[in-house]
Design an enzyme around this catalytic site. Structure first.
Site, PDB file in Angstrom:
ATOM      1  N   HIS A   1      36.093  40.827  41.482  1.00 54.33           N
ATOM      2  CA  HIS A   1      37.437  41.326  41.758  1.00 54.33           C
ATOM      3  C   HIS A   1      38.467  40.230  41.450  1.00 54.33           C
ATOM      4  O   HIS A   1      38.612  39.283  42.216  1.00 54.33           O
ATOM      5  CB  HIS A   1      37.551  41.764  43.213  1.00 54.33           C
ATOM      6  CG  HIS A   1      38.885  42.349  43.550  1.00 54.33           C
ATOM      7  ND1 HIS A   1      39.397  43.444  42.901  1.00 54.33           N
ATOM      8  CD2 HIS A   1      39.819  41.984  44.459  1.00 54.33           C
ATOM      9  CE1 HIS A   1      40.584  43.730  43.406  1.00 54.33           C
ATOM     10  NE2 HIS A   1      40.872  42.862  44.345  1.00 54.33           N
TER      11      HIS A   1
ATOM     12  N   SER B   1      45.054  42.882  41.559  1.00 53.95           N
ATOM     13  CA  SER B   1      44.722  43.637  42.767  1.00 53.95           C
ATOM     14  C   SER B   1      45.998  44.270  43.335  1.00 53.95           C
ATOM     15  O   SER B   1      46.613  45.075  42.664  1.00 53.95           O
ATOM     16  CB  SER B   1      44.027  42.731  43.783  1.00 53.95           C
ATOM     17  OG  SER B   1      43.478  43.492  44.823  1.00 53.95           O
TER      18      SER B   1
ATOM     19  N   ASP C   1      33.621  44.294  39.689  1.00 53.91           N
ATOM     20  CA  ASP C   1      34.602  44.301  40.787  1.00 53.91           C
ATOM     21  C   ASP C   1      33.943  44.842  42.054  1.00 53.91           C
ATOM     22  O   ASP C   1      33.289  45.886  42.015  1.00 53.91           O
ATOM     23  CB  ASP C   1      35.804  45.175  40.390  1.00 53.91           C
ATOM     24  CG  ASP C   1      37.000  44.984  41.318  1.00 53.91           C
ATOM     25  OD1 ASP C   1      36.829  45.075  42.552  1.00 53.91           O
ATOM     26  OD2 ASP C   1      38.110  44.751  40.800  1.00 53.91           O
TER      27      ASP C   1
END
Ligand SMILES: *[C@@H]1O[C@H](CO)[C@@H](O)[C@H](O)[C@H]1NC(C)=O
Ligand SMILES: *[C@@H]1O[C@H](CO)[C@@H](O)[C@H](O)[C@H]1NC(C)=O
Ligand SMILES: *[C@@H]1O[C@H](CO)[C@@H](O)[C@H](O)[C@H]1NC(C)=O
Ligand SMILES: *[C@@H]1O[C@H](CO)[C@@H](O)[C@H](O)[C@H]1NC(C)=O
Ligand SMILES: *[C@@H]1O[C@H](CO)[C@@H](O)[C@H](O)[C@H]1NC(C)=O
Length: 537
Positions: free
Chosen positions: A454, A183, A418
């Site tokens: 995610h 991320s 995600d």
């Protein structure tokens, strides 16, 4: 060095890092003994779960400033006493943090337990989980220095300081240096490959928040659509639409397992508008799926579209959690989370990435009201974001030739479910690199993982990929596939593989068992018709 002498060396005077352009303020060093931490599956992204028990390490914290920047950056290194493996590993941050947050400490402790001298930096941002304390020097004025520290500068400093600490402590530099993040941490990894190509030998960078400007605004897009409609569909409706997409598209890869693997085909086959008017169970009552719910799902899946119909950025995929009501979702920042507890629904909370980016960095006003902005204003905000911040933090330079030349290797992964960062952006970047640098697969491979959320949560965690990166760097063995395993709805273990893009995992039904990795192979094009597995797993 023997543990005894390392214990004696764990004092500030052992360390004297220097970084061009930086002034070291303080060095602290203290021995930590009996350190334990339980790291669950997923929290170090590409490495397996781990229990750290009674570990001993030297905790070295360096504070420094860039004179004239008025910043103060802390890097914290954990240097193992008993089992140093000769290597160095920096770990990334998450959300609005460069590092030194709980998530980073999971990776940091895990790396240390595995024998790496490990390090994390706060990028000068302190410990806040949002940019409110630092983004503006005053209303209207960005703290450009801190933004640059966050975006890129602190990452190279961290590598230089870390390697220096290792050499001072163990009497030799690290044989190999690695970066592991997802991320924000994924973006950091890509930034390192783009701008500091010699900092690391190997980079593992998942679900990267690259094309930052686009990703930030995109995370606010479903909310923008709801605000423009002045309608906030019940989360039951959005969840029902997601479930219907999964059930329609699940079998496209030949296996019915609750996971959408063939997202592109799914987008063609399934329209949320077909469900409008369908009655669904919701809490203790029933509801009909509204056109507004279909519009929000469509907006999330398509991404930003201008008032003239121009497609400006990718959406997330059908099948990803839009509302954060699924127990699989570990990161609670869904893009269409509505609160329906009082009868009528409203926004439950805004996605903190888009909200803070729009108010603090684009409007440059913490009190800016986002509730009634028009579509044209929203498109202008995206334009402004790219203009003002593109070269600072978008992290989309596709010229990785210097990284390749330096011998660097990078692996990336992206969960196809995600909830925030669209996998299509990572795919786009990979294609852009392929156009710019020959034989990209020789140094950079990108794995899409069906069903994974995610960075973590859901099936398909690529927790062997870091070890594979290391084998690639050190032994020249490139990862042609990566194993993943998960439990299906009946609690049975499924062993699968994920593949380097553009290849996809294909199930061979003649092999007879989709729960066995050996029945899957990486192919250029999946042919679903030939091998639909009838039995539901
Ligand atoms: C180590 O920590 C555990 C708790 O985490 C504690 O029970 C134990 O007594 C400690 N051992 C020593 C030697 O301090
Ligand atoms: C490591 O040192 C820093 C700085 O002194 C401190 O804030 C942190 O709590 C220490 N960590 C551990 C695990 O002792
Ligand atoms: C849902 O639609 C059906 C048929 O169109 C209608 O009879 C029913 O009252 C609606 N239910 C709700 C909760 O609006
Ligand atoms: C919900 O909205 C309707 C229409 O605006 C209104 O009549 C009703 O009182 C509201 N219900 C609650 C619980 O706020
Ligand atoms: C935005 O719209 C809401 C109603 O939808 C209204 O209550 C509010 O005053 C508006 N805000 C501005 C700044 O116009």
């Amino acid at each position: 060095m023997a543990p005894g002498s390392l214990i004696n060396a764990c004092v500030p005077s052992t360390f004297a890092p220097t970084v061009f352009g930086a002034e070291i303020l303080t060095v602290s060093a203290s021995l930590v003994t009996n350190y334990s931490l339980d790291i669950p599956e997923g929290y170090r992204f590409t490495a397996p779960p781990l229990k750290v028990e009674r570990a001993r390490f030297c905790n070295v914290t360096v504070a420094y400033t860039h004179p004239g920047y008025d910043d103060e950056i802390y890097v914290e290194a954990w240097l193992p006493i008993d089992n140093w493996n000769g290597r160095f590993q920096a770990v990334g941050g998450g959300g609005w943090a460069a590092g030194r947050i709980d998530l980073s400490y999971m990776s940091l402790a895990g790396a240390m337990q595995d024998g790496y001298a490990s390090i994390t930096t706060d990028g000068g941002l302190g410990s806040a989980s949002d940019p409110l304390p630092w983004a503006l020097t005053s209303p209207g004025n960005i703290d450009w220095f801190l933004l640059e520290d966050f975006a890129s500068k602190s990452l190279n400093d961290e590598a230089i300081i870390g390697k220096s600490l290792v050499e001072s402590f163990y009497g030799q530099p690290p044989k190999y240096s690695y970066f592991n993040g997802c991320s924000q941490g994924g973006r950091q990894g890509f930034m390192l490959a783009q701008r500091f190509p010699k900092a690391y030998d190997g980079i593992s960078a998942g679900a990267p928040a690259i094309y930052w400007s686009d990703v930030m605004l995109n995370s606010f897009w479903p909310e923008q659509v709801m605000r423009m409609m002045k309608e906030y569909p019940h989360w039951c409706e959005l969840d029902a639409i997601t479930a219907a997409a999964v059930s329609k598209c699940d079998g496209l890869d030949g296996v019915v397992d609750g996971i959408i693997a063939n997202v592109d085909e799914c987008r063609k086959l399934f329209s949320p508008f077909d469900l409008v008017g369908t009655t669904i169970a919701c809490d203790d009552t029933t509801k009909n799926i509204t056109k507004a719910a279909a519009k929000v799902a469509k907006a999330a899946w398509v991404g930003i579209v201008s008032s003239t119909g121009e497609h400006l950025w990718h959406g997330i995929n059908p099948g990803s959690d839009l509302t954060c009501h699924s127990p699989n979702t570990k990161i609670p920042n869904c893009v269409a989370a509505t609160d329906c507890s009082n009868g009528n629904c409203t926004m439950e909370h805004s996605n903190p990435l888009g909200w803070y980016w729009l108010t603090l960095f684009i409007a440059k006003d913490p009190d800016f009201d986002l509730s009634n902005i028009t579509l044209d204003e929203f498109s202008s905000f995206l334009h402004a974001s790219r203009q003002q911040y593109g070269s600072i933090i978008d992290t989309q330079d596709p010229d990785l030739s210097e990284f390749k030349k330096a011998g660097g290797k990078m692996v990336s992964f992206h969960g196809l479910a995600d909830i925030i960062v669209p996998p299509k952006g990572t795919e786009q970047y990979y294609q852009e690199v392929s156009k710019n640098v020959d034989n990209v697969g020789e140094f950079f491979r990108y794995f899409e993982s069906p069903g994974l959320g995610h960075c973590l949560g859901g099936p398909g965690q690529p927790d062997s990929l870091f070890a594979q990166l290391q084998a690639w760097v050190e032994d020249g063995i490139a990862p042609d596939s990566s194993p993943v395993s998960f439990s299906n709805s009946k609690g049975e273990t499924q062993n699968r593989i994920i593949c380097p893009w553009p290849r996809k995992a294909q199930y061979d039904s003649s092999c007879g068992n989709a729960a066995k990795a050996k029945c899957w192979s990486c192919v250029a094009q999946v042919t679903p018709e030939s091998n639909i597995q009838q039995e539901e797993l």
